[in-house]
Design a protein around this motif. Sequence first.
Motif, PDB file in Angstrom:
ATOM      1  N   ARG A   1     -10.401   5.429   2.674  1.00  0.00           N
ATOM      2  CA  ARG A   1      -9.590   5.851   3.815  1.00  0.00           C
ATOM      3  C   ARG A   1      -9.131   4.666   4.640  1.00  0.00           C
ATOM      4  NH1 ARG A   1     -12.863   8.346   8.597  1.00  0.00           N
ATOM      5  NH2 ARG A   1     -13.675   6.372   9.293  1.00  0.00           N
TER       6      ARG A   1
ATOM      7  N   LEU B   1      -6.045   8.183   7.375  1.00  0.00           N
ATOM      8  CA  LEU B   1      -5.277   8.502   6.162  1.00  0.00           C
ATOM      9  C   LEU B   1      -6.223   8.389   4.982  1.00  0.00           C
ATOM     10  CD1 LEU B   1      -1.950   6.478   6.622  1.00  0.00           C
ATOM     11  CD2 LEU B   1      -2.207   8.956   6.600  1.00  0.00           C
ATOM     12  N   GLU B   2      -6.217   9.410   4.140  1.00  0.00           N
ATOM     13  CA  GLU B   2      -7.041   9.310   2.924  1.00  0.00           C
ATOM     14  C   GLU B   2      -6.271   8.498   1.898  1.00  0.00           C
ATOM     15  OE1 GLU B   2      -8.093  13.332   2.094  1.00  0.00           O
ATOM     16  OE2 GLU B   2      -9.682  13.262   3.594  1.00  0.00           O
ATOM     17  N   LEU B   3      -6.956   7.571   1.253  1.00  0.00           N
ATOM     18  CA  LEU B   3      -6.273   6.709   0.286  1.00  0.00           C
ATOM     19  C   LEU B   3      -6.130   7.429  -1.044  1.00  0.00           C
ATOM     20  CD1 LEU B   3      -7.973   3.273   0.999  1.00  0.00           C
ATOM     21  CD2 LEU B   3      -5.902   4.237   1.984  1.00  0.00           C
ATOM     22  N   LEU B   4      -4.959   7.249  -1.641  1.00  0.00           N
ATOM     23  CA  LEU B   4      -4.736   7.807  -2.981  1.00  0.00           C
ATOM     24  C   LEU B   4      -5.568   7.013  -3.965  1.00  0.00           C
ATOM     25  CD1 LEU B   4      -0.844   7.919  -2.795  1.00  0.00           C
ATOM     26  CD2 LEU B   4      -2.406   9.878  -2.636  1.00  0.00           C
TER      27      LEU B   4
ATOM     28  N   TRP C   1       0.859  -1.195   0.000  1.00  0.00           N
ATOM     29  CA  TRP C   1       0.000   0.000   0.000  1.00  0.00           C
ATOM     30  C   TRP C   1       0.893   1.243   0.000  1.00  0.00           C
ATOM     31  CZ3 TRP C   1      -5.447   0.288   1.989  1.00  0.00           C
ATOM     32  CH2 TRP C   1      -6.072  -0.954   1.993  1.00  0.00           C
TER      33      TRP C   1
ATOM     34  N   GLU D   1       0.315   3.946   1.344  1.00  0.00           N
ATOM     35  CA  GLU D   1       0.164   4.621   2.641  1.00  0.00           C
ATOM     36  C   GLU D   1       0.881   3.888   3.767  1.00  0.00           C
ATOM     37  OE1 GLU D   1      -2.359   3.593   0.706  1.00  0.00           O
ATOM     38  OE2 GLU D   1      -3.012   5.511  -0.158  1.00  0.00           O
TER      39      GLU D   1
ATOM     40  N   ASP E   1       3.472   5.950   6.013  1.00  0.00           N
ATOM     41  CA  ASP E   1       2.825   6.936   6.889  1.00  0.00           C
ATOM     42  C   ASP E   1       2.071   6.229   8.016  1.00  0.00           C
ATOM     43  OD1 ASP E   1       3.793   8.966   5.341  1.00  0.00           O
ATOM     44  OD2 ASP E   1       1.882   9.501   4.406  1.00  0.00           O
ATOM     45  N   ALA E   2       1.386   5.149   7.672  1.00  0.00           N
ATOM     46  CA  ALA E   2       0.630   4.402   8.684  1.00  0.00           C
ATOM     47  C   ALA E   2       1.575   3.863   9.757  1.00  0.00           C
ATOM     48  CB  ALA E   2      -0.145   3.262   8.027  1.00  0.00           C
TER      49      ALA E   2
ATOM     50  N   LEU F   1       0.794  14.123   9.041  1.00  0.00           N
ATOM     51  CA  LEU F   1       0.692  12.968   8.137  1.00  0.00           C
ATOM     52  C   LEU F   1      -0.743  12.553   7.843  1.00  0.00           C
ATOM     53  CD1 LEU F   1       3.483  10.591   9.524  1.00  0.00           C
ATOM     54  CD2 LEU F   1       3.588  12.037   7.491  1.00  0.00           C
ATOM     55  N   SER F   2      -1.664  12.863   8.767  1.00  0.00           N
ATOM     56  CA  SER F   2      -3.011  12.301   8.626  1.00  0.00           C
ATOM     57  C   SER F   2      -4.000  13.363   8.150  1.00  0.00           C
ATOM     58  CB  SER F   2      -3.479  11.735   9.975  1.00  0.00           C
ATOM     59  OG  SER F   2      -3.732  12.791  10.882  1.00  0.00           O
TER      60      SER F   2
END
Length: 135
Positions: A71, A125-128, A31, A33, A36-37, A106-107
């Motif tokens: 998200r 986190l918003e998903l790309l 992923w 993200e 960041d996660a 980050l979030s």
Amino acid sequence: MSLFRISRTFLGSPLSVVEARRFVTAMLSGWPEAEDAELIVSELATNAVRHSESGRFGGRFTVSIQAEADRLWLGVLDEGGPRSPRAFPHHVDGEDGRGLMLVTELSAGWGVTGDDKGRIVWAVLELLPQPVVWQ
Ligand SMILES: Nc1ncnc2c1ncn2[C@@H]1O[C@H](COP(=O)(O)OP(=O)(O)OP(=O)(O)O)[C@@H](O)[C@H]1O
Ligand SMILES: [Mg+2]
């Protein structure tokens, strides 16, 4: 819509923060993200151990990851205590108070639920959007 939800409980020791990071990396392998996660969960897990009753002998904390269509919800459940999470924008250059500022950066947002018996500090986190590849 929830794509998946998974939780794991760790002993409330600083060593467990490394395990919590690995758990996130493994669950979000591939992923965009994931990094960041991992950073967010690392800060929240460190806080649970340092600032809540999870850090006492025999204490625990639980990391949850919930993936939705657009998200990613990350939560760390601790064992509560007298203190509450709060970001210190004015401490940004100091030794402490950087963890939740990093989570803010980050979030898409973070918050706290619960009370002195146990709190969940969560971040989203918003998903790309992923390009659709037609075969
Ligand atoms: N899970 C928690 N339970 C109780 N208090 C918390 C929790 N998480 C954070 N806090 C409180 O919020 C403050 C800010 O947390 P933050 O992570 O930004 O800084 P820090 O942990 O003090 O320092 P740093 O993360 O830079 O090492 C903490 O000092 C603590 O008082
Ligand atoms: Mg911290």
